[in-house]
Design a protein around this motif. Sequence first.
Motif, mmCIF file in Angstrom:
data_model
loop_
_atom_site.group_PDB
_atom_site.id
_atom_site.type_symbol
_atom_site.label_atom_id
_atom_site.label_comp_id
_atom_site.label_asym_id
_atom_site.label_seq_id
_atom_site.Cartn_x
_atom_site.Cartn_y
_atom_site.Cartn_z
ATOM 1 N N ILE A 18 25.876 -47.573 40.061
ATOM 2 C CA ILE A 18 25.530 -46.185 39.704
ATOM 3 C C ILE A 18 26.768 -45.493 39.130
ATOM 4 N N ARG A 19 26.577 -44.845 37.980
ATOM 5 C CA ARG A 19 27.654 -44.023 37.418
ATOM 6 C C ARG A 19 27.312 -42.556 37.744
ATOM 7 N N PHE A 20 27.938 -42.056 38.781
ATOM 8 C CA PHE A 20 27.584 -40.750 39.341
ATOM 9 C C PHE A 20 28.182 -39.626 38.505
ATOM 10 N N LYS A 21 27.329 -38.689 38.104
ATOM 11 C CA LYS A 21 27.777 -37.536 37.326
ATOM 12 C C LYS A 21 28.101 -36.410 38.302
ATOM 13 N N ARG A 58 21.409 -29.572 44.685
ATOM 14 C CA ARG A 58 22.081 -29.130 43.463
ATOM 15 C C ARG A 58 21.187 -28.237 42.610
ATOM 16 N N GLU A 95 16.793 -42.661 41.950
ATOM 17 C CA GLU A 95 17.594 -43.715 41.305
ATOM 18 C C GLU A 95 18.160 -44.617 42.407
ATOM 19 N N TYR A 96 18.533 -44.002 43.524
ATOM 20 C CA TYR A 96 18.963 -44.779 44.690
ATOM 21 C C TYR A 96 18.192 -44.248 45.891
ATOM 22 N N LEU A 120 20.164 -32.382 37.388
ATOM 23 C CA LEU A 120 20.168 -33.695 36.726
ATOM 24 C C LEU A 120 18.808 -34.370 36.781
ATOM 25 N N ALA A 122 17.251 -37.969 36.485
ATOM 26 C CA ALA A 122 17.551 -39.415 36.472
ATOM 27 C C ALA A 122 16.221 -40.153 36.290
ATOM 28 N N LEU A 150 19.892 -38.204 32.125
ATOM 29 C CA LEU A 150 20.304 -39.606 31.961
ATOM 30 C C LEU A 150 19.222 -40.289 31.124
HETATM 31 N N1 LIG Z 1 23.769 -40.990 38.309
HETATM 32 C C1 LIG Z 1 23.645 -39.859 39.004
HETATM 33 N N2 LIG Z 1 24.665 -38.973 39.063
HETATM 34 C C2 LIG Z 1 24.545 -37.825 39.765
HETATM 35 N N3 LIG Z 1 23.452 -37.491 40.465
HETATM 36 C C3 LIG Z 1 22.410 -38.339 40.429
HETATM 37 N N4 LIG Z 1 21.173 -38.264 40.994
HETATM 38 C C4 LIG Z 1 20.497 -39.381 40.654
HETATM 39 N N5 LIG Z 1 21.254 -40.179 39.874
HETATM 40 C C5 LIG Z 1 22.455 -39.542 39.712
#
Ligand SMILES: Nc1ncnc2[nH]cnc12
Length: 171
Positions: A18-21, A58, A95-96, A120, A122, A150
């Motif tokens: 996972i590339r977390f933003k 968020r 996503e997770y 966000l 996802a 994303l």
């Molecule tokens: N890649 C991601 N970055 C930040 N928040 C998320 N929530 C789900 N996927 C994410």
Amino acid sequence: MNLKDKIRVISDFPEKGIRFKDITTLLKDGEALHYTIDKIVEEIKDKEFDLIVGPESRGFIIGTPLAYAMKKGFIPVRKPGKLPAETVKLQYDLEYGSDALEIHKDAIKPGQKVMIIDDLLATGGTLRSTVKLVEQLGGEVVGVLCLIELMYLNGRETLKGYDVRSLIKYE
Ligand SMILES: Nc1ncnc2[nH]cnc12
Ligand SMILES: O=P(O)(O)OC[C@H]1O[C@H](OP(=O)(O)OP(=O)(O)O)[C@H](O)[C@@H]1O
């Protein structure tokens, strides 16, 4: 201002791959936060609505200052067991992992127009569930706005038929 430059990307959080933003780097920058809320106002000012609905947590951070700026009420959609009055609840995938969300039964009157906000998009699980909860109460979803999208996860596919807008896109 290039808002993408204000977002920190952290690899392998909270899971490998996972590339977390991370928006905390944007939030701590007063100019960037102000600019972000102003940009969202600009993006949705063509829409008519009564309420802003945002999912925990968020969605609260972005949704509440936006509601203040646009003089609208804010309705929180929360993780289970947090809202004190009678709720409706929905299970969803992320996503997770997976989770569930709740909204107060009396939060929205039938026919009220709702703009849904989150930081966000996802997979779209969170926003899709938020849409369903609003509609279960008889609210009309006029749009869905997320700060970050994303694109590679095709979340907007789960929101077909809705006006989905985003400010920052990751391909
Ligand atoms: N890649 C991601 N970055 C930040 N928040 C998320 N929530 C789900 N996927 C994410
Ligand atoms: O499109 P999806 O796959 O549903 O993912 C997007 C959601 O995931 C994140 O929230 P998270 O559930 O991690 O909770 P948090 O806001 O409390 O960190 C993010 O803030 C969105 O709400």
